[in-house]
Design a protein around this motif. Structure first.
Motif, PDB file in Angstrom:
ATOM      1  N   VAL A 150      -6.726   1.656 -10.313  1.00  0.00           N
ATOM      2  CA  VAL A 150      -7.376   0.357 -10.136  1.00  0.00           C
ATOM      3  C   VAL A 150      -6.776  -0.392  -8.950  1.00  0.00           C
ATOM      4  CG1 VAL A 150      -7.721  -1.914 -11.180  1.00  0.00           C
ATOM      5  CG2 VAL A 150      -8.054   0.152 -12.555  1.00  0.00           C
ATOM      6  N   ALA A 151      -5.458  -0.349  -8.823  1.00  0.00           N
ATOM      7  CA  ALA A 151      -4.800  -1.016  -7.701  1.00  0.00           C
ATOM      8  C   ALA A 151      -5.240  -0.404  -6.379  1.00  0.00           C
ATOM      9  CB  ALA A 151      -3.284  -0.926  -7.854  1.00  0.00           C
ATOM     10  N   ALA A 152      -5.359   0.919  -6.333  1.00  0.00           N
ATOM     11  CA  ALA A 152      -5.805   1.585  -5.114  1.00  0.00           C
ATOM     12  C   ALA A 152      -7.265   1.259  -4.813  1.00  0.00           C
ATOM     13  CB  ALA A 152      -5.620   3.094  -5.253  1.00  0.00           C
ATOM     14  N   GLN A 153      -8.057   1.131  -5.851  1.00  0.00           N
ATOM     15  CA  GLN A 153      -9.463   0.780  -5.688  1.00  0.00           C
ATOM     16  C   GLN A 153      -9.604  -0.579  -5.011  1.00  0.00           C
ATOM     17  OE1 GLN A 153     -11.618   0.372  -9.376  1.00  0.00           O
ATOM     18  NE2 GLN A 153     -13.555   0.951  -8.465  1.00  0.00           N
ATOM     19  N   MET A 191      -2.290  15.223  -3.861  1.00  0.00           N
ATOM     20  CA  MET A 191      -1.425  14.334  -3.088  1.00  0.00           C
ATOM     21  C   MET A 191      -2.024  14.044  -1.710  1.00  0.00           C
ATOM     22  SD  MET A 191       1.005  13.805  -5.276  1.00  0.00           S
ATOM     23  CE  MET A 191      -0.303  14.043  -6.520  1.00  0.00           C
ATOM     24  N   GLU A 192      -2.566  15.074  -1.065  1.00  0.00           N
ATOM     25  CA  GLU A 192      -3.176  14.870   0.246  1.00  0.00           C
ATOM     26  C   GLU A 192      -4.429  14.011   0.141  1.00  0.00           C
ATOM     27  OE1 GLU A 192      -3.911  14.731   4.204  1.00  0.00           O
ATOM     28  OE2 GLU A 192      -2.063  15.236   3.129  1.00  0.00           O
ATOM     29  N   HIS A 193      -5.147  14.147  -0.961  1.00  0.00           N
ATOM     30  CA  HIS A 193      -6.319  13.299  -1.226  1.00  0.00           C
ATOM     31  C   HIS A 193      -5.912  11.824  -1.244  1.00  0.00           C
ATOM     32  CE1 HIS A 193     -10.200  12.212  -2.951  1.00  0.00           C
ATOM     33  NE2 HIS A 193      -9.602  11.638  -3.983  1.00  0.00           N
ATOM     34  N   PHE A 194      -4.823  11.517  -1.936  1.00  0.00           N
ATOM     35  CA  PHE A 194      -4.313  10.146  -1.980  1.00  0.00           C
ATOM     36  C   PHE A 194      -3.830   9.691  -0.598  1.00  0.00           C
ATOM     37  CE2 PHE A 194      -2.899  10.814  -6.672  1.00  0.00           C
ATOM     38  CZ  PHE A 194      -4.198  10.576  -7.104  1.00  0.00           C
ATOM     39  N   ARG A 195      -3.091  10.561   0.085  1.00  0.00           N
ATOM     40  CA  ARG A 195      -2.510  10.179   1.370  1.00  0.00           C
ATOM     41  C   ARG A 195      -3.587   9.951   2.429  1.00  0.00           C
ATOM     42  NH1 ARG A 195       1.084  14.965   0.397  1.00  0.00           N
ATOM     43  NH2 ARG A 195       2.853  14.195  -0.830  1.00  0.00           N
ATOM     44  N   LEU A 196      -4.635  10.766   2.404  1.00  0.00           N
ATOM     45  CA  LEU A 196      -5.716  10.596   3.366  1.00  0.00           C
ATOM     46  C   LEU A 196      -6.416   9.264   3.151  1.00  0.00           C
ATOM     47  CD1 LEU A 196      -7.539  11.499   5.619  1.00  0.00           C
ATOM     48  CD2 LEU A 196      -8.822  12.902   3.985  1.00  0.00           C
ATOM     49  N   LEU A 232       0.831  -1.200   0.000  1.00  0.00           N
ATOM     50  CA  LEU A 232       0.000   0.000   0.000  1.00  0.00           C
ATOM     51  C   LEU A 232       0.868   1.252   0.000  1.00  0.00           C
ATOM     52  CD1 LEU A 232      -2.694   1.527   0.284  1.00  0.00           C
ATOM     53  CD2 LEU A 232      -2.518   1.181   2.761  1.00  0.00           C
ATOM     54  N   ASP A 233       1.899   1.275   0.850  1.00  0.00           N
ATOM     55  CA  ASP A 233       2.794   2.432   0.905  1.00  0.00           C
ATOM     56  C   ASP A 233       3.485   2.655  -0.438  1.00  0.00           C
ATOM     57  OD1 ASP A 233       2.144   2.866   3.538  1.00  0.00           O
ATOM     58  OD2 ASP A 233       3.872   1.792   4.342  1.00  0.00           O
ATOM     59  N   GLU A 234       3.945   1.568  -1.057  1.00  0.00           N
ATOM     60  CA  GLU A 234       4.623   1.682  -2.341  1.00  0.00           C
ATOM     61  C   GLU A 234       3.650   2.141  -3.429  1.00  0.00           C
ATOM     62  OE1 GLU A 234       6.436  -2.083  -3.076  1.00  0.00           O
ATOM     63  OE2 GLU A 234       7.843  -1.922  -1.396  1.00  0.00           O
ATOM     64  N   LEU A 235       2.428   1.666  -3.358  1.00  0.00           N
ATOM     65  CA  LEU A 235       1.406   2.050  -4.326  1.00  0.00           C
ATOM     66  C   LEU A 235       1.100   3.548  -4.246  1.00  0.00           C
ATOM     67  CD1 LEU A 235      -0.954   1.604  -6.321  1.00  0.00           C
ATOM     68  CD2 LEU A 235      -2.331   0.851  -4.359  1.00  0.00           C
TER      69      LEU A 235
END
Length: 233
Positions: free
Chosen positions: A171-174, A214-219, A87-90
């Motif tokens: 897709v991977a994050a989904q 970026m914050e959207h992804f990190r949250l 997840l962190d790498e993604l």
């Protein structure tokens, strides 16, 4: 001519069946109907979907190339595992790729790009996030509109490679979002986040737009990580 036509029809039918197998498998993997780490047996999939081995094998190879499946010789196909390290790498990869895509789009995108982002945002805001107010069951129509919105942000990157990579990472994050079924709904307003990102991008406030994205992804990653840990990962 008759034999050539028959061969062409068979090829078309095979491609159609492979696309059907791909779509159904992809959906089941992303939605979590097929669990992370599960081994996929071609014969079982054939029986379950009513599709022959050749189209199924083609679909599995395509999913492996997209990173949803692990494929090792003589060991078959297995759904890519869900881990905190992955997840962190993604998220790191998502931030890198989408920053490049968004910066290039802001610098180079014209009126068509702005209209595309605006239209994608409007569609997203018009669709309920969940199927009902008292459930965490996701609305497939929202998921589709969400992916289209993020794709629209980077659509003017100037590189189809970057755009395709951003889609693959989405897709991977989904899949992680679906794996973390207990992600809390309270305390976050995704609609406001999406609107702020779009407004900053269209106004050509490059650094602000990138930081908001970026914050959207990190949250999302923080919430997913907390949910996975709660589930004992």
């Amino acid at each position: 001519m008759g034999e050539e036509r028959s061969a062409a029809l068979l090829m078309t039918k095979s491609a159609t069946l492979a696309s059907e197998a791909y779509g159904r498998l992809r959906s089941d993997i992303i939605d979590g109907a097929i669990k992370p780490g599960a081994k996929l047996k071609i014969r079982t999939i054939c029986d379950q979907y009513g599709i022959g081995a050749s189209p199924v094998r083609e679909a599995l190879n395509r999913l492996a190339s997209e990173g949803l499946l692990d494929h090792r010789d003589q060991r078959g196909f297995r759904v890519h595992s869900v881990t905190l390290q992955d997840l962190d790498e993604l998220i790191l990869a998502r931030c890198w790729a989408n920053e490049v895509g968004l910066r290039n789009s802001i610098r180079s995108g014209g009126l068509a790009w702005e209209e595309g982002v605006t239209a994608a945002l409007q569609r997203l805001e018009a669709i309920p996030r969940y199927l009902s107010d008292d459930t965490t069951e996701r609305n497939p129509a929202w998921e589709q509109a969400h992916g289209a919105f993020h794709a629209a942000l980077v659509a003017a990157s100037g590189s189809s490679w970057i755009n395709d990579f951003c889609t693959q990472l989405y897709v991977a994050a989904q899949r992680y979002r679906h794996a973390a079924r207990t992600v809390p709904r309270a305390g976050r307003n995704e609609q406001d986040e999406h609107r702020a990102i779009a407004q900053a991008a269209i106004a050509r406030r490059e650094n602000e737009a990138v930081e908001l994205l970026m914050e959207h992804f990190r949250l999302t990653a923080r919430l997913v990580r907390a949910a996975l840990r709660q589930d004992g990962m």
